[in-house]
Scaffold this active site. Structure first.
Site, PDB file in Angstrom:
ATOM      1  N   SER A 213     -10.249  62.479 -26.887  1.00  0.00           N
ATOM      2  CA  SER A 213     -10.740  63.238 -25.728  1.00  0.00           C
ATOM      3  C   SER A 213     -12.170  62.865 -25.365  1.00  0.00           C
ATOM      4  O   SER A 213     -12.721  63.387 -24.407  1.00  0.00           O
ATOM      5  CB  SER A 213     -10.648  64.741 -26.016  1.00  0.00           C
TER       6      SER A 213
ATOM      7  N   ASN B 195     -12.761  74.722 -33.452  1.00  0.00           N
ATOM      8  CA  ASN B 195     -12.085  75.649 -32.533  1.00  0.00           C
ATOM      9  C   ASN B 195     -13.060  76.615 -31.866  1.00  0.00           C
ATOM     10  O   ASN B 195     -13.018  76.820 -30.649  1.00  0.00           O
ATOM     11  CB  ASN B 195     -10.987  76.419 -33.270  1.00  0.00           C
TER      12      ASN B 195
ATOM     13  N   GLN C  74      -6.832  71.233 -25.560  1.00  0.00           N
ATOM     14  CA  GLN C  74      -7.725  70.118 -25.234  1.00  0.00           C
ATOM     15  C   GLN C  74      -7.527  69.687 -23.773  1.00  0.00           C
ATOM     16  O   GLN C  74      -8.421  69.095 -23.175  1.00  0.00           O
ATOM     17  CB  GLN C  74      -7.441  68.944 -26.180  1.00  0.00           C
TER      18      GLN C  74
ATOM     19  N   LYS D  12      -9.871  70.852 -20.185  1.00  0.00           N
ATOM     20  CA  LYS D  12     -11.160  70.432 -19.638  1.00  0.00           C
ATOM     21  C   LYS D  12     -11.071  69.650 -18.348  1.00  0.00           C
ATOM     22  O   LYS D  12     -11.806  69.918 -17.387  1.00  0.00           O
ATOM     23  CB  LYS D  12     -11.925  69.627 -20.684  1.00  0.00           C
TER      24      LYS D  12
ATOM     25  N   THR E 148      -5.479  83.730  18.287  1.00  0.00           N
ATOM     26  CA  THR E 148      -4.511  84.153  17.269  1.00  0.00           C
ATOM     27  C   THR E 148      -3.301  83.266  17.533  1.00  0.00           C
ATOM     28  O   THR E 148      -3.041  82.895  18.685  1.00  0.00           O
ATOM     29  CB  THR E 148      -4.124  85.640  17.399  1.00  0.00           C
ATOM     30  N   HIS E 149      -2.611  82.884  16.471  1.00  0.00           N
ATOM     31  CA  HIS E 149      -1.513  81.916  16.598  1.00  0.00           C
ATOM     32  C   HIS E 149      -1.997  80.594  17.210  1.00  0.00           C
ATOM     33  O   HIS E 149      -1.205  79.857  17.792  1.00  0.00           O
ATOM     34  CB  HIS E 149      -0.354  82.461  17.441  1.00  0.00           C
TER      35      HIS E 149
ATOM     36  N   ASN F  25     -14.077  59.545  13.614  1.00  0.00           N
ATOM     37  CA  ASN F  25     -13.188  60.344  12.772  1.00  0.00           C
ATOM     38  C   ASN F  25     -13.949  61.300  11.858  1.00  0.00           C
ATOM     39  O   ASN F  25     -14.921  60.894  11.224  1.00  0.00           O
ATOM     40  CB  ASN F  25     -12.305  59.420  11.929  1.00  0.00           C
TER      41      ASN F  25
ATOM     42  N   LYS G 251     -12.913  55.637  18.621  1.00  0.00           N
ATOM     43  CA  LYS G 251     -12.708  56.686  17.620  1.00  0.00           C
ATOM     44  C   LYS G 251     -13.992  57.099  16.901  1.00  0.00           C
ATOM     45  O   LYS G 251     -14.891  56.308  16.667  1.00  0.00           O
ATOM     46  CB  LYS G 251     -11.694  56.228  16.566  1.00  0.00           C
TER      47      LYS G 251
ATOM     48  N   TYR H  42      -5.553  78.835 -31.781  1.00  0.00           N
ATOM     49  CA  TYR H  42      -5.800  77.546 -31.135  1.00  0.00           C
ATOM     50  C   TYR H  42      -4.598  76.623 -31.275  1.00  0.00           C
ATOM     51  O   TYR H  42      -3.905  76.620 -32.289  1.00  0.00           O
ATOM     52  CB  TYR H  42      -7.035  76.878 -31.756  1.00  0.00           C
TER      53      TYR H  42
ATOM     54  N   SER I  88     -13.235  53.648  13.656  1.00  0.00           N
ATOM     55  CA  SER I  88     -11.946  53.041  13.370  1.00  0.00           C
ATOM     56  C   SER I  88     -12.090  51.534  13.475  1.00  0.00           C
ATOM     57  O   SER I  88     -12.842  51.037  14.301  1.00  0.00           O
ATOM     58  CB  SER I  88     -10.912  53.535  14.380  1.00  0.00           C
TER      59      SER I  88
HETATM   60  N1  ARG Z   1     -11.253  68.232 -28.945  1.00  0.00           N
HETATM   61  C1  ARG Z   1     -10.691  69.483 -29.289  1.00  0.00           C
HETATM   62  C2  ARG Z   1     -10.417  70.301 -28.022  1.00  0.00           C
HETATM   63  O1  ARG Z   1     -10.929  69.976 -27.035  1.00  0.00           O
HETATM   64  C3  ARG Z   1     -11.624  70.236 -30.187  1.00  0.00           C
HETATM   65  C4  ARG Z   1     -10.957  71.245 -31.060  1.00  0.00           C
HETATM   66  C5  ARG Z   1     -10.067  70.574 -32.024  1.00  0.00           C
HETATM   67  N2  ARG Z   1      -9.632  71.455 -33.046  1.00  0.00           N
HETATM   68  C6  ARG Z   1      -8.694  71.098 -33.932  1.00  0.00           C
HETATM   69  N3  ARG Z   1      -8.373  71.963 -34.810  1.00  0.00           N
HETATM   70  N4  ARG Z   1      -8.139  69.933 -33.891  1.00  0.00           N
HETATM   71  O2  ARG Z   1      -9.657  71.252 -28.027  1.00  0.00           O
END
Ligand code: ARG
Length: 456
Positions: A21, A108, A320, A323, A153-154, A283, A281, A315, A275
């Protein structure tokens, strides 16, 4: 490898590929260092770290921050994530003391803390951007408080409104967006650090101290919840999705408004592209992309909801995947806000055109009906019927309501007098909408001024 003790050989290539990651979670490096500093200070306070070790850790982390800042830090896939990259480098730099940092902590609670801090920082930045966009809208609204445009409206001509009134509608939406962010921030602001892997720890840690050092209101009360909750990310994405929807609605209006059939506004070269084949044009690409970014942002919400759905406590590595949707949504939202703010400040309304269209399409028919109610005391339903017949006659003659003869009008309703013409102009129409929240220029000027003062 940090867990090398139990493992005889390393992971397979595909295991590494699916597990890694660092490519995206390196974004958390500042928060990770902040969290580690707070944790180390707390461990020292309760006597689990020697002051000298704590100092070495603090200096080591500072040095690592400098390396990352300068682009000199070698992030390694083999170390999987940002937490292990930084910890491994710390130990490389300061030796034994670095190995003591992970006492009473797990990745975690570490990642849960880092991610909360990141989202909180993102909220603060986006809130500032939302305020900036609101200011831009309010400033333009103040300038065009009395300039009429057709209200729809509409997407059919409905009644004249002022351009300022239309712009202030977006200020209200954005204020709610900020409210949602503030709300999300309030609930987010509990510290997971010290929940450790899932059960808490046997060490006499001071969770209040780390929570306070990191600017949290309090430590999270349940260790299982602390490491497995991602509501804050979901709330952030929900707020983002709703706000992106608002930006997309405005973008759509900008696109319509600068099209030749509308020609309500002009965007300068700064916010348009040409364009390669059609020389005429211009745009509105920035608006189109702001409209489209909504897809990514809403996609992020759906993505994380789907990741979290059905996850047993506590967890799981699934998390993971929390993110990227958040990072992507935050970036797209920030960019859309910046582009929208730019366009709001840049756009030049074609006021004469907007005014002309504000009065076209029998836009003051409601004013005529209201006159029949007010002056002739007709029930509104009857007034609506009479007005409908007058619109049909005007349509047949190819004229606007104000161009009908008094005789034509009296044929439909004998009580009508020449006074009726006084309500059929665009200015009379907008000027009469003085009810609270209505489009009368005086109202709009007052609301714009209120927002300008509130946002100053
Ligand atoms: N890279 C992991 C995440 O984003 C960190 C936590 C990992 N924990 C584990 N027990 N493997 O979730």
């Amino acid at each position: 490898m940090q867990w090398g003790g139990r493992f005889a050989s390393g992971p397979s290539a595909v295991m590494r590929a699916i597990n890694v990651s660092i490519g995206f979670d390196r974004k958390l490096w500042r928060q990770d260092i902040r969290g580690s500093e707070a944790h180390a200070a707390m461990l020292a306070r309760i006597g689990l770290l020697d002051p000298a070790d704590e100092q070495a850790i603090r200096q080591g982390l500072r040095a690592i921050a400098g390396e990352i800042e300068a682009g000199r830090f070698a992030f390694e896939d083999a170390l999987e994530d940002v937490h292990m990259n930084i910890e491994a480098r710390l130990t490389e730099r300061i030796g034994e003391a670095g190995k003591r940092l992970h006492t009473a902590r797990s990745r975690n609670d570490q990642v849960a803390t880092d991610f909360r801090l990141w989202v909180r920082d993102a909220i603060d930045g986006l809130d500032g951007q939302l305020a900036e966009l609101m200011r831009a809208f309010a400033d333009r609204a103040a300038a065009f408080a009395a300039d009429p445009m057709p209200g729809f409206t509409h997407l059919q001509t409905a009644q004249p409104v002022t351009f300022g009134h239309h712009l202030l509608a977006y200020v209200e939406m954005l204020a709610r967006d900020r409210g949602r962010l503030a709300d999300c921030r309030r609930r987010l602001n509990e510290c997971p650090l010290g929940a450790a892997a899932l059960a808490g720890t046997s060490f006499p840690i001071d969770r209040g101290m780390t929570a306070e050092a990191l600017g949290f209101d309090r430590p999270a009360a349940n260790s299982l919840d602390a490491v497995s909750d991602r509501d804050f990310a979901l709330e952030f994405l929900s707020a983002a999705a709703i706000s992106a929807m608002h930006l997309s609605r405005f973008a759509e209006e900008v696109i319509l408004w600068c099209s030749a059939p509308f020609r309500f506004i002009r965007l300068s070269d700064a916010f348009t592209t040409g364009s390669s084949i059609m020389p005429q044009k211009r745009n509105p690409d920035a608006a189109e992309l702001a409209r489209a970014k909504t897809g990514r942002i809403t996609g992020g919400l759906v993505s994380l909801l789907t990741v979290m759905k059905g996850l047993p406590l506590a967890y799981a590595k699934d998390m993971q995947e929390d993110k990227e949707p958040v990072f992507e949504a935050a970036e797209a939202w920030a960019l859309s806000l910046a582009a929208t703010t730019g366009m709001v400040r840049d756009m030049e309304p074609v006021l004469a055109r907007m005014r002309a269209l504000a009065g076209a399409g029998f836009a003051t028919a409601t004013d005529l009906a209201d006159w029949l109610v007010r002056v002739l005391r007709l029930p509104f339903r009857s007034a609506h019927h009479v007005t409908g017949r007058l619109v049909a006659i005007a349509e047949a003659q190819g004229v606007e309501l104000a161009e009908l003869s008094l005789a034509d009008m009296q044929e439909v309703e004998p009580g009508i007098t020449a006074d009726v013409f006084s309500v059929l102009t665009v200015d009379a129409s907008i000027g009469s909408r003085t009810s609270y929240g209505g489009t009368a220029p005086a109202n709009v000027a007052e609301q714009a001024a209120r927002w300008q003062a509130a946002l100053a």
